[in-house]
Design an enzyme around this catalytic site. Structure first.
Site, PDB file in Angstrom:
ATOM      1  N   THR A  17      63.298  72.146  61.769  1.00 39.87           N
ATOM      2  CA  THR A  17      64.292  71.676  60.716  1.00 39.87           C
ATOM      3  C   THR A  17      65.669  71.280  61.205  1.00 39.87           C
ATOM      4  O   THR A  17      66.192  70.434  60.494  1.00 39.87           O
ATOM      5  CB  THR A  17      64.297  72.568  59.487  1.00 39.87           C
ATOM      6  OG1 THR A  17      62.735  72.593  58.987  1.00 39.87           O
ATOM      7  CG2 THR A  17      65.156  72.126  58.318  1.00 39.87           C
ATOM      8  N   THR A 282      48.905  97.302  62.675  1.00 39.99           N
ATOM      9  CA  THR A 282      48.643  97.574  61.259  1.00 39.99           C
ATOM     10  C   THR A 282      49.160  96.162  60.551  1.00 39.99           C
ATOM     11  O   THR A 282      49.998  95.562  61.006  1.00 39.99           O
ATOM     12  CB  THR A 282      49.607  98.728  60.679  1.00 39.99           C
ATOM     13  OG1 THR A 282      49.641  98.753  59.288  1.00 39.99           O
ATOM     14  CG2 THR A 282      51.221  98.608  61.359  1.00 39.99           C
ATOM     15  N   CYS A 284      50.464  96.622  57.713  1.00 40.55           N
ATOM     16  CA  CYS A 284      51.798  97.042  56.883  1.00 40.55           C
ATOM     17  C   CYS A 284      52.859  96.316  57.656  1.00 40.55           C
ATOM     18  O   CYS A 284      53.043  96.010  58.873  1.00 40.55           O
ATOM     19  CB  CYS A 284      52.087  98.466  56.988  1.00 40.55           C
ATOM     20  SG  CYS A 284      50.789  99.440  55.936  1.00 40.55           S
TER      21      CYS A 284
HETATM   22  N1  ASP Z   1      58.451  73.437  59.926  1.00 41.83           N
HETATM   23  C1  ASP Z   1      59.520  73.566  60.598  1.00 41.83           C
HETATM   24  C2  ASP Z   1      59.377  74.207  61.930  1.00 41.83           C
HETATM   25  O1  ASP Z   1      59.030  75.261  62.029  1.00 41.83           O
HETATM   26  C3  ASP Z   1      60.336  74.543  59.621  1.00 41.83           C
HETATM   27  C4  ASP Z   1      61.649  75.142  60.269  1.00 41.83           C
HETATM   28  O2  ASP Z   1      62.346  74.594  61.237  1.00 41.83           O
HETATM   29  O3  ASP Z   1      62.490  75.745  59.260  1.00 41.83           O
HETATM   30  O4  ASP Z   1      59.690  73.316  62.720  1.00 41.83           O
END
Ligand code: ASP
Length: 347
Positions: A17, A282, A284
């Site tokens: 992103t 786990t 958790c």
């Molecule tokens: N879908 C994106 C990725 O993992 C999400 C991100 O970068 O926050 O490349």
């Protein structure tokens, strides 16, 4: 390098992103090239660092990340290891914890910082977290002690207010700027007005300084089996019988417990007798497998399931890929799974 010279940092841009742009036709975010990213962070010029960069030929959404991509990142680090003080890997958040875990095993004897970061909002957006993450990651990669030693000598994830050990990290939020967490290990640093390192938590190898040794082979003949009440025998048996499978991470209840129906224990036992390594972690978020606390865990241990203690699921699966990739016997893989190689578990 002398302590007084400008830090030399190599940025490796894989996608994610942080460098994405909206496609005007679909409105979906797509990876974009590195110059777009640099253009949006003019403040980089204010850092008194020598910054070089390397970008994936085709930047990717990290959901498309594979062990081959981990190998590409490791290769760039190996080829440039002696020329740079530290490395900043720009990466999507979705599989960042897998990459961080994998690299921690692949880069044996790492003694320089490899800081992985990204962002929740693209760098071109007004409220982006990308600019701050990138600049802080660079500052951490350049940090040295008074004696000139690198402060960080491991793979770590920098995100918003924290620096986490890579092989202890998990993506915990799809929305929050503080998107990562180590549920079983303290932060390596806290980011506020300044950067405060948690010295006691930093990785320091106990042996003598050895040269970097990179392991490229990851064996992907592994899978997760995530238990739930009512899981069916035919489903479990099919997964256990997957052709070519060599390692299984069994995600169990609580302190490492599973159903105690005879079919389940028998199926696991037969699989282990075939030479498949089965590791218990786990479900958790916090805490560890204690195979001897309940009879339901004890049955699994008696069947030959090895305890993954407090490994994250990302570290468990990548450690299995790594150990199997080293060509070890199932017995050797089992032994190493119980032993911390680079701070990935508390045991
Ligand atoms: N879908 C994106 C990725 O993992 C999400 C991100 O970068 O926050 O490349």
């Amino acid at each position: 390098m002398s302590i007084a010279s400008r830090p030399k940092i190599l940025m490796i841009y894989t996608g994610g992103t942080i460098g994405m742009k909206e496609n005007p036709e679909t409105n979906a975010l797509e990876p974009f090239d590195f110059n777009h990213l640099l253009d949006n962070v003019p403040k980089l010029k204010m850092l008194d660092f020598d910054i070089a960069h390397h970008q994936f030929e085709h930047p990717i959404d990290s959901s498309a990340m594979t062990p081959e991509h981990w190998g590409q990142i490791a290769r760039v680090i190996e080829d440039n290891y002696d020329c740079f003080d530290g490395f900043v890997v720009l990466h999507g958040t979705d599989t960042m914890a897998y990459t961080a875990s994998a690299l921690s095993f692949m880069l044996e004897n790492l003694a320089k910082p490899v800081i992985i970061t990204g962002s929740q909002l693209p760098i071109g957006e007004v409220r982006t977290d990308g600019e701050e993450n990138l600049i802080t990651a660079l500052q951490i990669a350049a940090a040295r002690d008074l004696n000139g030693e690198h402060v960080i000598k491991e793979v770590a994830i920098l995100f918003e207010n924290y620096l986490w050990r890579g092989n202890r990290s998990t993506k915990r939020s799809a929305d929050n700027f503080n998107a990562f967490k180590s549920n079983n290990y303290p932060e390596l640093a806290r980011i506020g007005l300044g950067i405060t390192f948690n010295r006691d938590a930093l990785w320091r190898s106990k042996g003598p300084d050895l040269p970097l040794r990179v392991h490229y082979k990851m064996d992907t003949n592994v899978l997760y089996i995530d238990l739930f009440p009512g899981i069916q025998e035919n489903v479990v048996r099919r997964m256990l019988a997957t052709p070519g499978i060599k390692g299984i991470v069994l995600k169990t209840f609580g302190a490492g417990n599973g159903p105690n129906n005879p079919w389940f224990i028998d199926a696991i036992k037969e699989t282990i007798e075939r030479g498949v390594v089965v590791v218990n972690i786990t479900q958790c978020n916090n805490g560890s497998v204690h195979p001897f606390r309940y009879v339901t865990g004890l049955d699994l241990a008696r069947a030959g399931v090895v305890s993954g203690h407090d490994l994250t699921s990302e570290a468990a699966i990548t450690k299995l890929m790594f150990l199997l990739g080293c060509g070890l016997t199932p017995e050797e893989v089992k032994n190493y799974m119980e032993y911390s190689l680079c701070g990935e578990m508390s045991c």
